[in-house]
Design an enzyme around this catalytic site. Structure first.
Site, PDB file in Angstrom:
ATOM      1  CD  GLU A  82      -9.468  -2.108  13.441  1.00 35.13           C
ATOM      2  OE1 GLU A  82      -8.362  -2.557  13.786  1.00 35.13           O
ATOM      3  OE2 GLU A  82      -9.782  -1.872  12.264  1.00 35.13           O
TER       4      GLU A  82
ATOM      5  CE1 TYR B 238       0.116   4.326  15.289  1.00 41.39           C
ATOM      6  CE2 TYR B 238      -0.111   2.445  13.834  1.00 41.39           C
ATOM      7  CZ  TYR B 238      -0.651   3.304  14.767  1.00 41.39           C
ATOM      8  OH  TYR B 238      -1.942   3.119  15.174  1.00 41.39           O
TER       9      TYR B 238
ATOM     10  NE  ARG C  97      -2.249   0.805   3.779  1.00 40.27           N
ATOM     11  CZ  ARG C  97      -2.957   0.756   4.902  1.00 40.27           C
ATOM     12  NH1 ARG C  97      -4.262   0.964   4.862  1.00 40.27           N
ATOM     13  NH2 ARG C  97      -2.384   0.474   6.055  1.00 40.27           N
TER      14      ARG C  97
END
Ligand code: 3EB
Length: 341
Positions: free
Chosen positions: A322, A202, A148
């Site tokens: 989630e 991150y 991605r």
């Protein structure tokens, strides 16, 4: 304006008839009803519906009151309505592996968006098999992030203001990568969560390429804004908290959702989005936790909350739950009435 409805399979076929020509796409967890017109973009995702007492699928139905045009380009089924392009792609990973498949899928999608004049990616849903398994020493979710990321970089889409909302979940079968998405003619406004490090920042301990998603995106359609909240989990800063405790993880996740809604209202306008009126998909790793998760979700959001529960693997092995959300701005008239396409 886009509408989304989450309905059990047995009600989805009826809804489809009422939606008529305004139907854009249908996702089935894990199945869609038979008999959809050919021009509707559909995909089945191998995630079981955790509706209590009921088997059967959960259907996610996208529709619009604007005239809909549909088409197919390569592996992508698409539908266009007003400001929005809705697309679905489901491909076999093939011999090149997940990184290559994800890279190809996103490159194809970005090229389509540019060609069709809907250059702004708003929201991506990503479903892949065996998300937490290692391949060649790297977790498959991290391979996905590499692929991605390759495509975002190649397309020059890494600026924070052009990063879409997203989720990435593990499915129960197959080697297919299924991606569906909403893109738009106009730029959307990304929203971050002050309690969390932005995912695209991150640190490397979470993988060689950080995940390219915003915590939420507001689409500023006049008085009818939509809020797309990414998959939200029990992460504070950039670290998982409450490993092994599904109740505490659910509460932390709900606190994160509250923070994202507050931030969305801060960047759009006070009171624009009410969490109690949003729609939710809740992904639960262990089906035996579903009862505990439901209790926390309805305690926090109200007994009438529009929340739907699916069995899926979450993209970190220590995450047990989630939650993603969609909300409409509380404009005069209150947005679309439930059930009316
Ligand atoms: C997190 O906050 C949990 O890779 O697209 C949430 C939403 C997560 C989207 C993605 C991952 C993604 O990091 C995981």
């Amino acid at each position: 304006m886009l509408q989304v409805e989450y309905l059990p399979l047995e009600r989805a076929a009826d809804y489809m008839k009422r939606a008529g020509p305004g139907l854009l796409g249908v996702l089935g967890f894990p199945a869609v009803p038979a008999g959809f017109p050919d021009d509707v973009a559909t995909a089945c995702v191998a995630a079981a519906n955790l509706r209590p007492g009921g088997a059967g699928a959960l259907c996610e139905i996208w529709s619009s009151r604007d005239p809909v045009g549909s088409g197919t380009e390569g592996d992508i089924r698409l539908a266009i309505a007003g400001d929005f392009l809705f697309g679905v792609l489901s491909v076999a990973e093939g011999d090149g592996g997940l990184r290559a498949a994800a890279g190809r899928a996103y490159r194809d999608i970005f090229a389509l968006l540019e060609r069709r004049g809907f250059p702004h990616a708003v929201r991506f849903w990503n479903y892949l098999a065996r998300i937490n398994e290692e391949e060649g020493g790297l977790e498959r979710y991290r391979h996905f992030n590499l692929g991605r990321g390759d495509a975002f970089e190649a397309a020059g889409r890494c600026r924070p203001e052009s990063i879409p909302a997203a989720c990435a979940l593990g499915t129960e079968a197959g080697d297919r990568l299924t991606v569906y998405f909403v893109a738009a003619r106009h730029a959307a406004q990304p929203v971050e969560n002050p309690r969390q490090v932005s995912a695209y920042r991150y640190p490397p301990e979470h993988g060689p390429h950080s995940p390219t998603f915003a915590r939420a995106v507001v689409y500023p359609a006049g008085g009818a804004e939509m809020l797309f909240v990414s998959g939200t989990a029990s992460i504070v800063g950039h670290e998982t908290v409450h490993a092994g405790d599904v109740v505490a993880q659910t509460r932390e996740t709900l606190a994160n959702l509250g923070a994202v809604f507050a931030e969305a209202n801060r960047v759009s306008r006070p009171g624009a989005f009410a969490i109690g009126e949003a729609s939710f998909k809740v992904y639960v790793r262990h089906p035996e936790d579903a009862g505990l998760v439901r209790r926390e979700v309805f305690a926090a959001l109200g007994p009438g909350a529009d929340a739907h529960f699916l069995r899926a693997d979450i993209c970190r092995h220590d995450l047990l739950v989630e939650i993603e959300a969609i909300a409409y701005a509380d404009a005069a008239g209150g947005g679309p009435a439930a059930g009316s396409p």
